[in-house]
Scaffold this active site. Structure first.
Site, PDB file in Angstrom:
ATOM      1  CE  LYS A 125      41.911  38.681  44.721  1.00  0.00           C
ATOM      2  NZ  LYS A 125      43.331  38.984  44.946  1.00  0.00           N
ATOM      3  CB  VAL A 139      41.768  50.007  37.759  1.00  0.00           C
ATOM      4  CG1 VAL A 139      42.185  49.391  36.437  1.00  0.00           C
ATOM      5  CG2 VAL A 139      40.326  50.504  37.686  1.00  0.00           C
ATOM      6  N   GLY A 152      45.189  44.082  42.390  1.00  0.00           N
ATOM      7  CA  GLY A 152      45.299  42.860  43.187  1.00  0.00           C
ATOM      8  C   GLY A 152      44.078  42.615  44.060  1.00  0.00           C
ATOM      9  CB  ALA A 206      39.475  39.924  42.364  1.00  0.00           C
ATOM     10  N   GLY A 207      39.236  43.275  40.777  1.00  0.00           N
ATOM     11  CA  GLY A 207      38.217  44.142  40.187  1.00  0.00           C
ATOM     12  C   GLY A 207      37.733  43.651  38.837  1.00  0.00           C
ATOM     13  N   GLY A 208      38.665  43.248  37.973  1.00  0.00           N
ATOM     14  CA  GLY A 208      38.274  42.723  36.657  1.00  0.00           C
ATOM     15  C   GLY A 208      37.483  41.436  36.780  1.00  0.00           C
ATOM     16  CB  SER A 209      37.963  38.454  38.941  1.00  0.00           C
ATOM     17  OG  SER A 209      39.246  38.133  38.438  1.00  0.00           O
ATOM     18  CB  ALA A 210      34.553  42.100  40.914  1.00  0.00           C
ATOM     19  CG  ASP A 268      41.496  35.969  41.573  1.00  0.00           C
ATOM     20  OD1 ASP A 268      41.858  34.869  42.040  1.00  0.00           O
ATOM     21  OD2 ASP A 268      42.197  36.990  41.605  1.00  0.00           O
TER      22      ASP A 268
END
Length: 299
Positions: free
Chosen positions: A12, A98, A101, A103-107, A139
């Protein structure tokens, strides 16, 4: 039982991130205009003897493989609701920067949730999945729905937004990450003793999205966390300047950073700006993507 399920989930960018004063719970009220962009992680879940997480792709070595990983937490949360063991192997194929900012972890959390739901045939409703997403992080719900949305509260209460066209973006990936809590802490330090306005979405920005008007959107992009990110990582100003000099219509720090985002007029400009950023010495890599992109999707 399916052998394995793979879900593709987008990154995002925040077209607007308005941040309020700190709340008693330590969070901040936000008005967060999310756009899903066409950079994706793929999360694959396969039945296993016990829960384990593996990861491949750029900077995979920086991704936690224990239960602090949002993908693992998603599997545990869904399993707990349905009284089953979260005995799965979760493999994350990273392509979203990674700690950037975006939202890779949220994805990955949203991707694992949807994948486990399909693997276990839990029959969870969309509202139930979104409720679990909101527990996992601010997120995560947006990663599930994708497209464009306004997030309020701490960003987890979503209203889908209409988008009337395609927007072309370039993302400059910085060396190393920036901790989101550290950036919010710096925001609090920089705004201490000032009157922080209540966060609200920009009507002009919502109109630009609805009309698919790139030039109008470029004029109203905004990120209240940008001064804090630049304070912690002053070199990002050089990246922003390099992209602007190469012809980007607008440049901003994406979310809490350190990835920087550049809005451009078309695909040709995107390639030109990305090439200029790559050779500028101000970032590690530059990626092009279009928005909006669909949310988490079983492939």
């Amino acid at each position: 039982m399916t052998h394995s399920v793979t879900v593709r989930v987008p990154a995002k960018v925040n077209a607007q991130l308005a941040v309020g004063a700190p709340r008693p719970d330590g969070f901040h009220d936000l008005a967060n205009v999310f756009l899903a962009v066409g950079l994706h992680d793929e999360v694959t879940v396969t039945p296993a003897d016990e829960l384990r997480v593996t990861c491949s792709g750029p900077d995979a070595d920086q991704v936690p493989l224990d239960t602090t990983n949002l993908a693992a937490r998603a599997a545990i949360a869904l399993a707990a609701r349905h009284g089953i063991e979260p005995a799965v192997h979760i493999h994350i194929a990273k392509d979203i920067p990674v700690a950037g900012g975006m939202a890779g972890g949220s994805a990955d959390g949203a991707g694992a949730l949807l994948a486990c739901d399909a693997l276990w045939s839990t029959g969870a409703t969309r509202d139930e999945l979104l409720a679990i997403c909101a527990q996992l992080g601010s997120d995560v719900p947006f990663s599930l729905i994708g497209g464009a949305a306004l997030g309020v509260g701490r960003g987890e209460q979503l209203t889908p937004l209409e988008v009337g066209g395609t927007f072309h973006w370039v993302f400059a990936v910085a060396d190393g990450g920036l901790s989101t809590p550290a950036v919010y802490g710096e925001f609090d330090r920089l705004t201490a003793g000032t009157d922080v306005p209540e966060p609200a979405p920009s009507p002009a920005l919502l109109a630009a999205l609805r009309d698919g008007d790139t030039a109008a959107l470029a004029d109203v992009l905004g990120n209240d966390l940008q001064p804090a990110a630049l304070s912690l990582r002053p070199s990002l100003a050089d990246t922003l300047a390099a992209g602007t000099a190469a012809g980007a219509l607008a440049a901003l720090v994406s979310g809490s950073g350190p990835t920087t985002a550049f809005l451009v007029s078309d695909a040709e400009s995107a390639h030109k700006v990305a090439d200029a950023l790559r050779t500028s010495g101000t970032c590690r890599e530059a990626r092009t993507a279009v928005a909006p992109a669909p949310g988490a999707t079983v492939v």
